[in-house]
Write a protein that holds these residues in place. Sequence first.
Motif, PDB file in Angstrom:
ATOM      1  N   VAL A   1      17.613  27.152  20.815  1.00  9.78           N
ATOM      2  CA  VAL A   1      18.090  25.990  19.819  1.00  9.78           C
ATOM      3  C   VAL A   1      17.430  25.656  18.216  1.00  9.78           C
TER       4      VAL A   1
ATOM      5  N   SER B   1      25.061  15.723  15.148  1.00 10.24           N
ATOM      6  CA  SER B   1      24.723  16.141  16.659  1.00 10.24           C
ATOM      7  C   SER B   1      24.772  14.978  17.497  1.00 10.24           C
TER       8      SER B   1
ATOM      9  N   PRO C   1      28.590  18.439  19.654  1.00  7.22           N
ATOM     10  CA  PRO C   1      27.885  18.009  20.534  1.00  7.22           C
ATOM     11  C   PRO C   1      26.140  17.667  20.275  1.00  7.22           C
ATOM     12  N   GLY C   2      25.430  18.981  19.899  1.00  7.35           N
ATOM     13  CA  GLY C   2      24.548  19.291  19.646  1.00  7.35           C
ATOM     14  C   GLY C   2      24.238  19.945  18.827  1.00  7.35           C
ATOM     15  N   SER C   3      22.999  20.346  18.053  1.00  9.74           N
ATOM     16  CA  SER C   3      22.411  20.923  17.341  1.00  9.74           C
ATOM     17  C   SER C   3      22.570  22.475  16.978  1.00  9.74           C
ATOM     18  N   PHE C   4      22.513  22.543  18.073  1.00 11.12           N
ATOM     19  CA  PHE C   4      23.401  24.399  18.135  1.00 11.12           C
ATOM     20  C   PHE C   4      25.126  24.333  17.547  1.00 11.12           C
ATOM     21  N   GLU C   5      25.623  23.359  17.328  1.00 15.33           N
ATOM     22  CA  GLU C   5      27.138  23.546  17.160  1.00 15.33           C
ATOM     23  C   GLU C   5      27.191  23.543  15.695  1.00 15.33           C
TER      24      GLU C   5
ATOM     25  N   HIS D   1      13.851  26.579  26.252  1.00 12.91           N
ATOM     26  CA  HIS D   1      15.376  26.596  25.258  1.00 12.91           C
ATOM     27  C   HIS D   1      15.192  25.674  24.130  1.00 12.91           C
TER      28      HIS D   1
ATOM     29  N   ASN E   1      18.873  16.855  16.230  1.00 11.84           N
ATOM     30  CA  ASN E   1      17.475  16.413  16.770  1.00 11.84           C
ATOM     31  C   ASN E   1      16.820  17.178  17.926  1.00 11.84           C
ATOM     32  N   VAL E   2      15.915  18.233  17.798  1.00 11.02           N
ATOM     33  CA  VAL E   2      15.985  18.865  18.702  1.00 11.02           C
ATOM     34  C   VAL E   2      14.707  18.517  19.318  1.00 11.02           C
ATOM     35  N   ILE E   3      14.402  18.127  20.595  1.00 14.78           N
ATOM     36  CA  ILE E   3      12.697  17.989  21.051  1.00 14.78           C
ATOM     37  C   ILE E   3      12.229  18.970  22.496  1.00 14.78           C
TER      38      ILE E   3
ATOM     39  N   TRP F   1      23.235  14.603  20.803  1.00 14.78           N
ATOM     40  CA  TRP F   1      22.190  14.979  21.039  1.00 14.78           C
ATOM     41  C   TRP F   1      20.950  14.051  19.908  1.00 14.78           C
ATOM     42  N   ASN F   2      20.687  12.963  21.315  1.00 13.94           N
ATOM     43  CA  ASN F   2      19.968  11.940  20.938  1.00 13.94           C
ATOM     44  C   ASN F   2      20.207  11.212  19.562  1.00 13.94           C
TER      45      ASN F   2
HETATM   46  N1  LIG Z   1      17.987  19.573  24.287  1.00 14.20           N
HETATM   47  C1  LIG Z   1      18.028  19.627  22.675  1.00 14.20           C
HETATM   48  C2  LIG Z   1      19.865  20.312  22.904  1.00 14.20           C
HETATM   49  N2  LIG Z   1      20.277  21.028  23.489  1.00 14.20           N
HETATM   50  C3  LIG Z   1      22.100  21.079  22.908  1.00 14.20           C
HETATM   51  C4  LIG Z   1      22.434  22.450  21.912  1.00 14.20           C
HETATM   52  O1  LIG Z   1      22.130  21.694  20.790  1.00 14.20           O
HETATM   53  C5  LIG Z   1      23.759  23.191  22.427  1.00 14.20           C
HETATM   54  O2  LIG Z   1      24.279  21.255  22.498  1.00 14.20           O
HETATM   55  C6  LIG Z   1      24.180  23.614  24.061  1.00 14.20           C
HETATM   56  O3  LIG Z   1      23.029  24.511  24.265  1.00 14.20           O
HETATM   57  C7  LIG Z   1      25.601  23.786  23.880  1.00 14.20           C
HETATM   58  O4  LIG Z   1      26.153  25.197  23.078  1.00 14.20           O
HETATM   59  N3  LIG Z   1      20.450  20.193  21.373  1.00 14.20           N
HETATM   60  C8  LIG Z   1      19.935  19.200  20.524  1.00 14.20           C
HETATM   61  O5  LIG Z   1      21.203  19.097  19.715  1.00 14.20           O
HETATM   62  N4  LIG Z   1      18.881  17.983  20.305  1.00 14.20           N
HETATM   63  C9  LIG Z   1      18.186  18.784  21.869  1.00 14.20           C
HETATM   64  O6  LIG Z   1      17.106  18.342  22.256  1.00 14.20           O
END
Ligand SMILES: Nc1c(NC[C@H](O)[C@H](O)[C@H](O)CO)[nH]c(=O)[nH]c1=O
Length: 159
Positions: A99, A27, A61-65, A95, A87-89, A29-30
């Motif tokens: 996630v 991911s 792009p992010g952990s959700f992906e 949200h 890494n999700v913080i 993010w972070n």
């Molecule tokens: N806030 C964090 C996210 N948010 C983004 C989501 O993962 C995702 O990309 C978005 O909702 C679009 O689908 N992602 C992380 O990996 N870490 C975070 O702290």
Amino acid sequence: MATTNLSAYDKATIPNASSLRFGIVVSEWNPEITQNMRKGAVETLLDCGAKEENIITWDVPGSFELVYGCKKMIETQNVDAVIAVGNVIQGETKHFDFVCDGVTQGIVDLNIKYDTPVIFCVLTDNTKQQSIDRSGGKLGNKGVECAVAAIKMAALRQI
Ligand SMILES: Nc1c(NC[C@H](O)[C@H](O)[C@H](O)CO)[nH]c(=O)[nH]c1=O
Ligand SMILES: CC(=O)[C@@H](O)COP(=O)(O)O
């Protein structure tokens, strides 16, 4: 109670990874956290015998992906295991919960649907400091722990 050191491993207890192929989906993010975990994972895979050409790394792009990225890695790259790095913080809103729940359940689903283990290398932390501590800081590196898990599960897959 803080976790034990995430980076401790005994090579004598780990199968040789020289014939195994690994996917790593990271991911964006972070990135200071996720790149440290990616680095720890790659170094550990190599230390345990994996060949550099057998480690395929993609960014999402992010952990959700991570879920979709790992799905495509399994379907197209003939890997023996995939490491999902994120890494999700916690922020101000709920949200974080959605996630974390989404990536967790998505990775569980991948492990059920496909015969390729997907390793949960996702730090879900209350604070940035907790993430720093677990991505090469005082509590070790989650990427190291997950590389060891990936090798062991890839070996199990071959039974
Ligand atoms: N806030 C964090 C996210 N948010 C983004 C989501 O993962 C995702 O990309 C978005 O909702 C679009 O689908 N992602 C992380 O990996 N870490 C975070 O702290
Ligand atoms: C996990 C997230 O998406 C979170 O970091 C976003 O922050 P916020 O909840 O303040 O919008």
